[in-house]
Write a protein that holds these residues in place. Structure first.
Motif, PDB file in Angstrom:
ATOM      1  N   ASP A   1       0.832  -1.206   0.000  1.00  0.00           N
ATOM      2  CA  ASP A   1       0.000   0.000   0.000  1.00  0.00           C
ATOM      3  C   ASP A   1       0.865   1.253   0.000  1.00  0.00           C
ATOM      4  O   ASP A   1       0.601   2.201  -0.742  1.00  0.00           O
ATOM      5  CB  ASP A   1      -0.935   0.017   1.210  1.00  0.00           C
ATOM      6  CG  ASP A   1      -2.058  -1.000   1.094  1.00  0.00           C
ATOM      7  OD1 ASP A   1      -2.280  -1.534  -0.018  1.00  0.00           O
ATOM      8  OD2 ASP A   1      -2.718  -1.268   2.123  1.00  0.00           O
ATOM      9  N   ARG A   2       1.907   1.258   0.814  1.00  0.00           N
ATOM     10  CA  ARG A   2       2.806   2.419   0.864  1.00  0.00           C
ATOM     11  C   ARG A   2       3.546   2.588  -0.466  1.00  0.00           C
ATOM     12  O   ARG A   2       3.694   3.700  -0.967  1.00  0.00           O
ATOM     13  CB  ARG A   2       3.801   2.268   2.027  1.00  0.00           C
ATOM     14  CG  ARG A   2       4.705   3.441   2.201  1.00  0.00           C
ATOM     15  CD  ARG A   2       3.926   4.693   2.618  1.00  0.00           C
ATOM     16  NE  ARG A   2       4.809   5.835   2.590  1.00  0.00           N
ATOM     17  CZ  ARG A   2       4.524   6.984   1.992  1.00  0.00           C
ATOM     18  NH1 ARG A   2       3.358   7.160   1.427  1.00  0.00           N
ATOM     19  NH2 ARG A   2       5.393   7.963   1.985  1.00  0.00           N
ATOM     20  N   TYR A   3       3.990   1.472  -1.045  1.00  0.00           N
ATOM     21  CA  TYR A   3       4.689   1.503  -2.331  1.00  0.00           C
ATOM     22  C   TYR A   3       3.796   2.130  -3.400  1.00  0.00           C
ATOM     23  O   TYR A   3       4.212   3.042  -4.117  1.00  0.00           O
ATOM     24  CB  TYR A   3       5.097   0.078  -2.714  1.00  0.00           C
ATOM     25  CG  TYR A   3       5.615  -0.072  -4.127  1.00  0.00           C
ATOM     26  CD1 TYR A   3       6.938   0.202  -4.429  1.00  0.00           C
ATOM     27  CD2 TYR A   3       4.773  -0.509  -5.151  1.00  0.00           C
ATOM     28  CE1 TYR A   3       7.427   0.062  -5.728  1.00  0.00           C
ATOM     29  CE2 TYR A   3       5.253  -0.653  -6.443  1.00  0.00           C
ATOM     30  CZ  TYR A   3       6.571  -0.374  -6.717  1.00  0.00           C
ATOM     31  OH  TYR A   3       7.037  -0.512  -8.004  1.00  0.00           O
ATOM     32  N   TRP A   4       2.563   1.650  -3.517  1.00  0.00           N
ATOM     33  CA  TRP A   4       1.673   2.158  -4.559  1.00  0.00           C
ATOM     34  C   TRP A   4       1.229   3.586  -4.277  1.00  0.00           C
ATOM     35  O   TRP A   4       0.980   4.349  -5.220  1.00  0.00           O
ATOM     36  CB  TRP A   4       0.471   1.238  -4.753  1.00  0.00           C
ATOM     37  CG  TRP A   4       0.862   0.035  -5.544  1.00  0.00           C
ATOM     38  CD1 TRP A   4       0.932  -1.251  -5.107  1.00  0.00           C
ATOM     39  CD2 TRP A   4       1.299   0.013  -6.908  1.00  0.00           C
ATOM     40  NE1 TRP A   4       1.378  -2.069  -6.106  1.00  0.00           N
ATOM     41  CE2 TRP A   4       1.613  -1.324  -7.238  1.00  0.00           C
ATOM     42  CE3 TRP A   4       1.465   0.983  -7.886  1.00  0.00           C
ATOM     43  CZ2 TRP A   4       2.061  -1.701  -8.492  1.00  0.00           C
ATOM     44  CZ3 TRP A   4       1.920   0.604  -9.137  1.00  0.00           C
ATOM     45  CH2 TRP A   4       2.210  -0.724  -9.423  1.00  0.00           C
ATOM     46  N   SER A   5       1.125   3.968  -3.022  1.00  0.00           N
ATOM     47  CA  SER A   5       0.777   5.366  -2.739  1.00  0.00           C
ATOM     48  C   SER A   5       1.904   6.284  -3.191  1.00  0.00           C
ATOM     49  O   SER A   5       1.648   7.370  -3.728  1.00  0.00           O
ATOM     50  CB  SER A   5       0.446   5.572  -1.260  1.00  0.00           C
ATOM     51  OG  SER A   5       1.605   5.502  -0.469  1.00  0.00           O
ATOM     52  N   MET A   6       3.159   5.850  -3.025  1.00  0.00           N
ATOM     53  CA  MET A   6       4.293   6.653  -3.491  1.00  0.00           C
ATOM     54  C   MET A   6       4.304   6.737  -5.019  1.00  0.00           C
ATOM     55  O   MET A   6       4.556   7.809  -5.593  1.00  0.00           O
ATOM     56  CB  MET A   6       5.609   6.078  -2.970  1.00  0.00           C
ATOM     57  CG  MET A   6       5.764   6.198  -1.463  1.00  0.00           C
ATOM     58  SD  MET A   6       7.247   5.400  -0.854  1.00  0.00           S
ATOM     59  CE  MET A   6       8.430   6.708  -1.163  1.00  0.00           C
ATOM     60  N   ILE A   7       4.015   5.629  -5.690  1.00  0.00           N
ATOM     61  CA  ILE A   7       3.953   5.627  -7.154  1.00  0.00           C
ATOM     62  C   ILE A   7       2.830   6.560  -7.625  1.00  0.00           C
ATOM     63  O   ILE A   7       3.012   7.365  -8.554  1.00  0.00           O
ATOM     64  CB  ILE A   7       3.738   4.199  -7.703  1.00  0.00           C
ATOM     65  CG1 ILE A   7       4.931   3.302  -7.396  1.00  0.00           C
ATOM     66  CG2 ILE A   7       3.413   4.214  -9.189  1.00  0.00           C
ATOM     67  CD1 ILE A   7       6.170   3.569  -8.206  1.00  0.00           C
ATOM     68  N   ASN A   8       1.674   6.466  -6.976  1.00  0.00           N
ATOM     69  CA  ASN A   8       0.534   7.321  -7.359  1.00  0.00           C
ATOM     70  C   ASN A   8       0.823   8.793  -7.117  1.00  0.00           C
ATOM     71  O   ASN A   8       0.422   9.648  -7.911  1.00  0.00           O
ATOM     72  CB  ASN A   8      -0.728   6.890  -6.612  1.00  0.00           C
ATOM     73  CG  ASN A   8      -1.286   5.584  -7.131  1.00  0.00           C
ATOM     74  OD1 ASN A   8      -1.041   5.202  -8.265  1.00  0.00           O
ATOM     75  ND2 ASN A   8      -2.031   4.891  -6.294  1.00  0.00           N
ATOM     76  N   GLU A   9       1.512   9.108  -6.011  1.00  0.00           N
ATOM     77  CA  GLU A   9       1.879  10.499  -5.735  1.00  0.00           C
ATOM     78  C   GLU A   9       2.803  11.033  -6.828  1.00  0.00           C
ATOM     79  O   GLU A   9       2.637  12.164  -7.298  1.00  0.00           O
ATOM     80  CB  GLU A   9       2.562  10.618  -4.373  1.00  0.00           C
ATOM     81  CG  GLU A   9       1.636  10.453  -3.188  1.00  0.00           C
ATOM     82  CD  GLU A   9       2.384  10.332  -1.861  1.00  0.00           C
ATOM     83  OE1 GLU A   9       3.600  10.618  -1.819  1.00  0.00           O
ATOM     84  OE2 GLU A   9       1.743   9.950  -0.870  1.00  0.00           O
ATOM     85  N   ALA A  10       3.780  10.225  -7.232  1.00  0.00           N
ATOM     86  CA  ALA A  10       4.700  10.649  -8.297  1.00  0.00           C
ATOM     87  C   ALA A  10       3.947  10.837  -9.609  1.00  0.00           C
ATOM     88  O   ALA A  10       4.186  11.806 -10.343  1.00  0.00           O
ATOM     89  CB  ALA A  10       5.823   9.626  -8.461  1.00  0.00           C
ATOM     90  N   TYR A  11       3.004   9.952  -9.890  1.00  0.00           N
ATOM     91  CA  TYR A  11       2.225  10.067 -11.117  1.00  0.00           C
ATOM     92  C   TYR A  11       1.364  11.329 -11.102  1.00  0.00           C
ATOM     93  O   TYR A  11       1.289  12.054 -12.110  1.00  0.00           O
ATOM     94  CB  TYR A  11       1.350   8.821 -11.300  1.00  0.00           C
ATOM     95  CG  TYR A  11       0.580   8.815 -12.590  1.00  0.00           C
ATOM     96  CD1 TYR A  11       1.188   8.372 -13.755  1.00  0.00           C
ATOM     97  CD2 TYR A  11      -0.726   9.265 -12.654  1.00  0.00           C
ATOM     98  CE1 TYR A  11       0.497   8.382 -14.959  1.00  0.00           C
ATOM     99  CE2 TYR A  11      -1.421   9.276 -13.844  1.00  0.00           C
ATOM    100  CZ  TYR A  11      -0.814   8.831 -14.999  1.00  0.00           C
ATOM    101  OH  TYR A  11      -1.492   8.844 -16.180  1.00  0.00           O
ATOM    102  N   ALA A  12       0.727  11.592  -9.966  1.00  0.00           N
ATOM    103  CA  ALA A  12      -0.115  12.797  -9.854  1.00  0.00           C
ATOM    104  C   ALA A  12       0.736  14.060  -9.997  1.00  0.00           C
ATOM    105  O   ALA A  12       0.321  15.023 -10.666  1.00  0.00           O
ATOM    106  CB  ALA A  12      -0.841  12.791  -8.518  1.00  0.00           C
ATOM    107  N   LYS A  13       1.909  14.058  -9.387  1.00  0.00           N
ATOM    108  CA  LYS A  13       2.812  15.210  -9.490  1.00  0.00           C
ATOM    109  C   LYS A  13       3.229  15.428 -10.938  1.00  0.00           C
ATOM    110  O   LYS A  13       3.219  16.560 -11.449  1.00  0.00           O
ATOM    111  CB  LYS A  13       4.037  14.977  -8.603  1.00  0.00           C
ATOM    112  CG  LYS A  13       5.058  16.081  -8.633  1.00  0.00           C
ATOM    113  CD  LYS A  13       6.261  15.735  -7.766  1.00  0.00           C
ATOM    114  CE  LYS A  13       7.359  16.779  -7.931  1.00  0.00           C
ATOM    115  NZ  LYS A  13       8.588  16.375  -7.262  1.00  0.00           N
ATOM    116  N   ALA A  14       3.587  14.357 -11.628  1.00  0.00           N
ATOM    117  CA  ALA A  14       3.998  14.456 -13.032  1.00  0.00           C
ATOM    118  C   ALA A  14       2.846  14.932 -13.913  1.00  0.00           C
ATOM    119  O   ALA A  14       3.045  15.764 -14.806  1.00  0.00           O
ATOM    120  CB  ALA A  14       4.524  13.111 -13.519  1.00  0.00           C
TER     121      ALA A  14
END
Length: 197
Positions: A66-79
């Protein structure tokens, strides 16, 4: 007394229906004493501990995932946000599309490079990978125990058998080579004898 009470299955203090049910359950409880079920029930405590351990590993893995995918999603949203801010507002010419493509590549490259280079991501990914390995090991332990209970070869035993087969093949090929050389020499000698006067 009724005929039901004179039944041989009747137990004092139990109704005939309760006595039938009691007899049925006692038969069910006797069943694991034969076949593979006996072997499984014999080690029930060990199985229970292994499954509890597996459950804990899976819960830890879910937390890390869950933490891994939240970090990936945050990076995607930022991009995505940076792409929207830096890209042209209208797409009238080919250069506008090219500008959008460059803005997108740059934004995603920056966001994900920053994510992958961060110590927090390394820690989270390390924990996730470690929990995946722990889960694989726990599943393998349970599987090997089941194979042993069912009197099937375990992975370690299969590896040993494959190693032995490989060694036998090597010995066979070496013997064949030596035997082949000997046969060739004998053939050559026999050919030479044919042509001698």
């Amino acid at each position: 007394m009724t005929d039901d009470n004179t039944n041989s299955n009747w137990k004092p203090g139990l109704s005939p229906d309760q006595a039938k049910m009691f007899d049925m359950w006692s038969e069910v409880l006797k069943m694991p004493t034969i076949g593979p079920m006996y072997a499984f029930t014999k080690d029930f405590g060990t199985y229970a501990n292994e499954f509890v351990s597996l459950g804990k590993i899976m819960a830890d893995m879910k937390t890390h995932m869950d933490r891994y995918w939240s970090m990936i999603n945050e990076a995607y949203a930022k991009a995505s946000k940076e792409t929207a801010e830096k890209s042209p507002k209208q797409f009238a010419a080919k250069e506008d599309y090219e500008g959008y493509r460059r803005a997108m590549i740059e934004a995603f490259e920056d966001a994900f490079t920053g994510l992958f280079a961060s110590p927090e991501f390394s820690t989270v990914y390390g924990k996730l990978f470690s929990s995946q390995l722990d889960m694989s090991k726990a599943m393998q332990t349970i599987t090997e125990r089941n194979f042993k209970t069912l009197n099937l070869p375990t992975r370690a035993e299969m590896d040993e058998i494959l190693k032995d087969v490989h060694e036998l093949k090597e010995v066979g090929s070496r013997s064949e080579e030596r035997g082949g050389e000997k046969c060739r020499k004998q053939y050559q000698i026999s050919q030479m004898k044919k042509y001698r006067p």
